[in-house]
Design an enzyme around this catalytic site. Structure first.
Site, mmCIF file in Angstrom:
data_model
loop_
_atom_site.group_PDB
_atom_site.id
_atom_site.type_symbol
_atom_site.label_atom_id
_atom_site.label_comp_id
_atom_site.label_asym_id
_atom_site.label_seq_id
_atom_site.Cartn_x
_atom_site.Cartn_y
_atom_site.Cartn_z
ATOM 1 N N VAL A 99 -1.312 -0.972 -12.193
ATOM 2 C CA VAL A 99 0.033 -1.436 -12.545
ATOM 3 C C VAL A 99 0.316 -2.728 -11.790
ATOM 4 C CG1 VAL A 99 2.498 -0.925 -12.415
ATOM 5 C CG2 VAL A 99 0.881 0.866 -13.074
ATOM 6 N N GLU A 116 -4.838 13.228 15.648
ATOM 7 C CA GLU A 116 -5.905 13.970 14.972
ATOM 8 C C GLU A 116 -7.254 13.263 15.126
ATOM 9 O OE1 GLU A 116 -2.997 15.816 11.459
ATOM 10 O OE2 GLU A 116 -4.260 14.056 11.082
#
Length: 482
Positions: free
Chosen positions: A96, A187
């Site tokens: 797009v 993490e």
């Protein structure tokens, strides 16, 4: 692709002509876009889902791919496969490029797609706070491609150091630096420490991976700033236990091959990973409505945009606030609930099949009568490493093993597809028992930015007694809350 001439059938035998139905175009097949499409699947509408990739990625587990715990196919699924049972949904793989809100068309590089209702869920990417030249030296973690590049660099660093030491070079401990102390940074840092101290500990002959120095840098006063202070402290203690050095209130001023500059100090780093900030998709600005400094679209309480109540923006691209005026975080639960909310509003407006097309929202102009989106915060979870995590459920704060079990359960539950859930569960169970990482593949280039086998510039000097090694710093104290 003109809906006035297209005959897209809503049944296997083609007896229903859907060209008379309102068309809903959904840009992006992330959590927001997919949930919007599924919530509209039984409504009398024709749905077009557009994404530049043909698969949906479970982003909360990207770090597992980046650290060789899982393979890409275990946290991703083809969009067509996810939506194949819904006959009123078509999937287009396209880029797009913009929107014409007056003519109600979505622009792609090849054609324009008309719509009656539009949901934009294009997500977000990395933000280097105006220093985009840092990206080649410090990759972020937003896509499968990012995860594979991080995995390549991390594993390649050990291989290059082993090769240098085997050839008679000086074996100096590697230095990995993670910039950003939000959930993604925590993490990554915790898992990298586990890899170095356990998964790779006995597999090299000339180097000792356990001596790898893992550095987590946070620009603010504490890591996990979106969590309660007691959980931030617990997270730092758990990282300390894993052997990760945490530095807070430190600002990066420059990133270059093999080094990070903090103030006037140049800090050597073998691998630099970026987890310090995100920026909304550039498509937000293509809508021609106000955006905030991060590029997020300022939406009404019903998630529509100013002047175009038939256009909704959801997920990381939306600058939406809760009832207390606090900006909603860019996390999966927010996107999921927003996608379903936008779909619910559209369902209420569409007419049964065969009825005239509804009067559009723009002509009504009655914003006050439309429901307001309310986010139901079910809690926040962040994993740190093996049996280490923090969880915040309102006033209930949990850390350690119980929080880690909750994190495992939630992430397996929300994975798309029974096959992925089963495989991930087996992989995690095996890894928990053996410490092994099952996806340790180095693919693509064997060049590591900043690596210089003739010098020690690519590695971190060992700290002297009482001296802290100098890692990198965070560019700004804004984090990705993932």
């Amino acid at each position: 692709m003109d809906p006035a001439t297209a005959t897209r059938d809503g049944s296997p035998h083609g007896e229903v002509n859907t060209s008379t139905l309102p068309r809903v175009v959904i840009v992006g097949a992330g959590f927001g876009g997919l949930n919007a499409a599924q919530a509209l699947a039984k409504a009398p509408v024709q749905i077009t889902v557009i994404d530049r990739q043909n698969f949906h990625t479970f982003q909360p587990l990207l770090y597992q791919v980046a650290t060789a715990g899982l393979s890409p196919g275990e946290i991703a699924a083809p969009i067509r496969s996810i939506l194949r049972s819904h006959k009123n949904i078509e999937v287009l793989m396209a880029e797009v490029t913009g929107f014409d809100l007056d003519r109600r068309t979505v622009k792609t590089s090849d054609f324009n797609i008309p719509y009656d209702y539009l949901i934009v869920a294009a997500g977000a990417g990395h933000s280097y706070f105006g220093q985009d030249e840092w990206e080649p030296y410090a990759p972020g973690l937003k896509t499968i491609e990012d995860a594979l590049e991080i995995r390549r660099r991390v594993l390649l660093a050990f291989e290059l150091e082993e090769r240098q030491a085997s050839a008679g070079g000086t074996a100096v401990p590697l230095n990995f630096v993670v910039v950003g102390g939000g959930p993604t940074g925590v993490e990554l840092a915790g898992t990298l420490a586990e890899i170095a101290r356990h998964a790779l500990a006995h597999e090299f002959r000339s180097i000792d991976p356990a001596r790898t120095h893992i550095l987590l840098i946070e620009g603010g006063p504490r890591i996990l700033p979106a969590y309660a202070e007691d959980l931030s402290r617990s997270a730092q203690e758990q990282l300390d236990h894993l052997g990760v050095e945490v530095r807070t209130s430190t600002i990066v001023t420059q990133i270059e091959p093999g080094a990070v500059v903090a103030g006037n100090t140049r800090l050597p780093a073998t691998v630099i990973l970026w987890a310090a900030g995100v920026a909304a998709s550039p498509l937000g600005k293509q809508l021609g409505v106000p955006t905030d400094r991060a590029g997020r679209v300022v939406v009404h309480p019903d998630l529509s945009i100013p002047g175009h109540p038939e256009v909704f923006v959801v997920g990381d691209l939306a600058a939406a606030k809760d009832e207390h005026g606090k900006m909603l975080p860019g996390v999966a639960p927010v996107a999921i609930q927003q996608g379903r909310f936008a779909a619910k509003l559209i369902r209420k407006r569409v007419q049964p099949p065969g009825a005239p097309l509804l009067a559009d929202f723009a002509r009504s102009g009655d914003f006050d009568s439309r429901p307001t989106f309310h986010y139901w915060d079910k809690g926040s979870l962040a994993t740190i490493g093996r049996a280490a995590a923090v969880a915040e459920f309102g006033r209930i704060h949990i850390s350690g093993y119980i929080a880690w079990l909750a994190w495992l359960f939630v992430h397996i539950l929300f994975l798309i597809g029974f096959r992925n859930r089963l495989i991930v569960f087996i992989q995690w169970a095996w890894s928990y028992v053996t410490y092994e990482r099952g996806a340790r593949l180095i693919t693509g280039s064997t060049i590591l930015p900043g690596w210089n086998p003739t010098s020690k510039a690519s590695t971190s000097p060992q700290p002297q007694s009482g001296e802290r090694t100098q890692p990198t710093a965070q560019a700004v104290g804004r984090q990705r809350n993932a």
